[in-house]
Design an enzyme around this catalytic site. Structure first.
Site, PDB file in Angstrom:
ATOM      1  N   CYS A   7       0.848  -1.190   0.000  1.00 56.43           N
ATOM      2  CA  CYS A   7       0.000   0.000   0.000  1.00 56.43           C
ATOM      3  C   CYS A   7       0.882   1.238   0.000  1.00 56.43           C
ATOM      4  CB  CYS A   7      -0.924   0.014   1.211  1.00 56.43           C
ATOM      5  SG  CYS A   7      -1.935   1.502   1.268  1.00 56.43           S
ATOM      6  N   GLY A   8       0.746   2.055  -1.032  1.00 60.24           N
ATOM      7  CA  GLY A   8       1.554   3.266  -1.127  1.00 60.24           C
ATOM      8  C   GLY A   8       1.104   4.345  -0.170  1.00 60.24           C
ATOM      9  N   HIS A   9      -0.212   4.619  -0.130  1.00 63.55           N
ATOM     10  CA  HIS A   9      -0.657   5.672   0.792  1.00 63.55           C
ATOM     11  C   HIS A   9      -0.439   5.225   2.240  1.00 63.55           C
ATOM     12  CE1 HIS A   9      -4.757   3.637   0.847  1.00 63.55           C
ATOM     13  NE2 HIS A   9      -4.629   3.931   2.107  1.00 63.55           N
ATOM     14  N   ASP A  63     -10.551   3.896  -2.796  1.00 65.36           N
ATOM     15  CA  ASP A  63      -9.373   4.580  -2.275  1.00 65.36           C
ATOM     16  C   ASP A  63      -9.564   6.085  -2.400  1.00 65.36           C
ATOM     17  OD1 ASP A  63      -6.877   5.268  -1.351  1.00 65.36           O
ATOM     18  OD2 ASP A  63      -5.833   3.785  -2.559  1.00 65.36           O
ATOM     19  N   GLY A  68      -0.674   4.474  -4.105  1.00 67.68           N
ATOM     20  CA  GLY A  68       0.752   4.354  -4.398  1.00 67.68           C
ATOM     21  C   GLY A  68       1.117   3.130  -5.203  1.00 67.68           C
TER      22      GLY A  68
END
Length: 320
Positions: free
Chosen positions: A51-53, A233, A238
């Site tokens: 997970c980017g965020h 999302d 990300g």
């Protein structure tokens, strides 16, 4: 975690403390020697490979909570996620760092960059029949998870926040059609390319990303990501930005080193910047190493409790 501690995920992600689009992370000791922390990202359905965020939020929280002491204006933080080592850097303005030291408080992180795992275009221009939407053409990209990628123009829906419900319904339908094809096997399943070269348990379609024109014309695009059990999302995503970079690079639309700005469905106030940091031959594939940057902000801290006499306090979701 899934087999022995899933009650913790439901307690925190589901109602009454969370909601169907809630996202979080459980911190665990890292297995990778270069990581300071391990994390199991979690959501309404289970756990995420990447997970980017979540990475941006986690790096921010680690510094601003005092769990990690900044080493300067750029503090490297190794994060051990299920997809592999994610190399994040928490950036602090020099004057903010000096003021924090003088007052004895923790400094505020103004931005986080992270270098993601090798990402690649798994498939381009694949026709798939989606109930209620007809035949659509999708790309498939991997950026720590596999996503189907589609332009909103194919759906006839404008890329605006007020259309989020319609976009989400389309995204869920595309994800379900892709997952059905993968379960069925055959030529379409092969064509979708959802096959991780090293870890079979990463070989699943995580969600769908719908893209369209940005609110700010200086930005590249805007997108909405539907993942897990149709979760929406609020960030540009990300891992999704990484997957999109890999596909755009494979199409020759983004060059190595070129940075683009991608908005979330919220528009110009919610932006991730991404670039292909370098190309890499990885597990027999032509992959790219994406770098993503963005910011996160602390919204509070909390102590949750579970009353043994609360019949629904262990978590529930109302069907939507």
């Amino acid at each position: 975690a899934r087999e022995q501690h899933d009650d913790l995920r439901k307690l925190l992600m589901w109602e009454p403390r969370g909601h169907a689009d809630m996202y979080g992370g459980i911190l665990v000791p890292p297995d990778h020697a270069e990581a300071q922390v391990g994390v199991l990202f979690m959501h309404n359905e289970g756990y995420s490979t990447m997970c980017g965020h979540g990475t941006i939020a986690l790096a921010t929280a680690l510094v601003e909570s005092g769990a990690i002491t900044p080493t300067g204006v750029a503090t490297p933080i190794g994060i051990d996620a299920p997809c592999g080592l994610v190399r994040a850097v928490a950036h602090v303005h020099e004057n903010e760092l000096a003021a924090a030291h003088a007052s004895g408080r923790t400094p505020r992180v103004h931005e986080v960059t992270f270098e993601n795992v090798p990402s690649f275009a798994a498939a381009l221009d694949i026709a798939i029949k989606v109930p209620g939407y007809g035949s659509l053409t999708v790309d498939v990209g991997y950026g720590g998870a596999f996503y189907a990628l589609i332009d909103a123009a194919q759906l006839g829906i404008e890329m605006r926040a007020e259309n989020a419900a319609a976009l989400a319904a389309a995204g869920r339908a595309i994800t379900n059609a892709g997952r059905t094809a993968l379960r069925s096997g055959g030529a379409l399943a092969t064509a979708l390319g959802v096959s991780h070269p090293e870890e079979d348990d990463l070989s699943f379609l995580y969600g769908t990303i719908i893209s369209g024109p940005p609110e700010d014309p200086a930005h590249h695009s805007r997108n909405l990501c539907l993942f897990a059990e149709g979760e929406v999302d609020r960030s540009p995503t990300g891992s999704g930005v990484s997957a999109r970079l890999a596909v755009l690079h494979a199409r020759g639309e983004v060059q190595t080193g070129q940075e683009i700005a991608i908005e979330s469905i919220l528009g110009r106030e919610s932006v991730f910047h991404g670039r292909v940091a370098r190309n890499e031959e990885w597990a027999g594939r032509n992959a790219v190493i994406p770098e993503v940057r963005g910011s996160a902000h602390m919204t509070g801290s909390a102590r949750f409790v579970l009353d043994d006499n609360d019949p629904i306090g262990r978590g529930f979701l109302v069907a939507r």
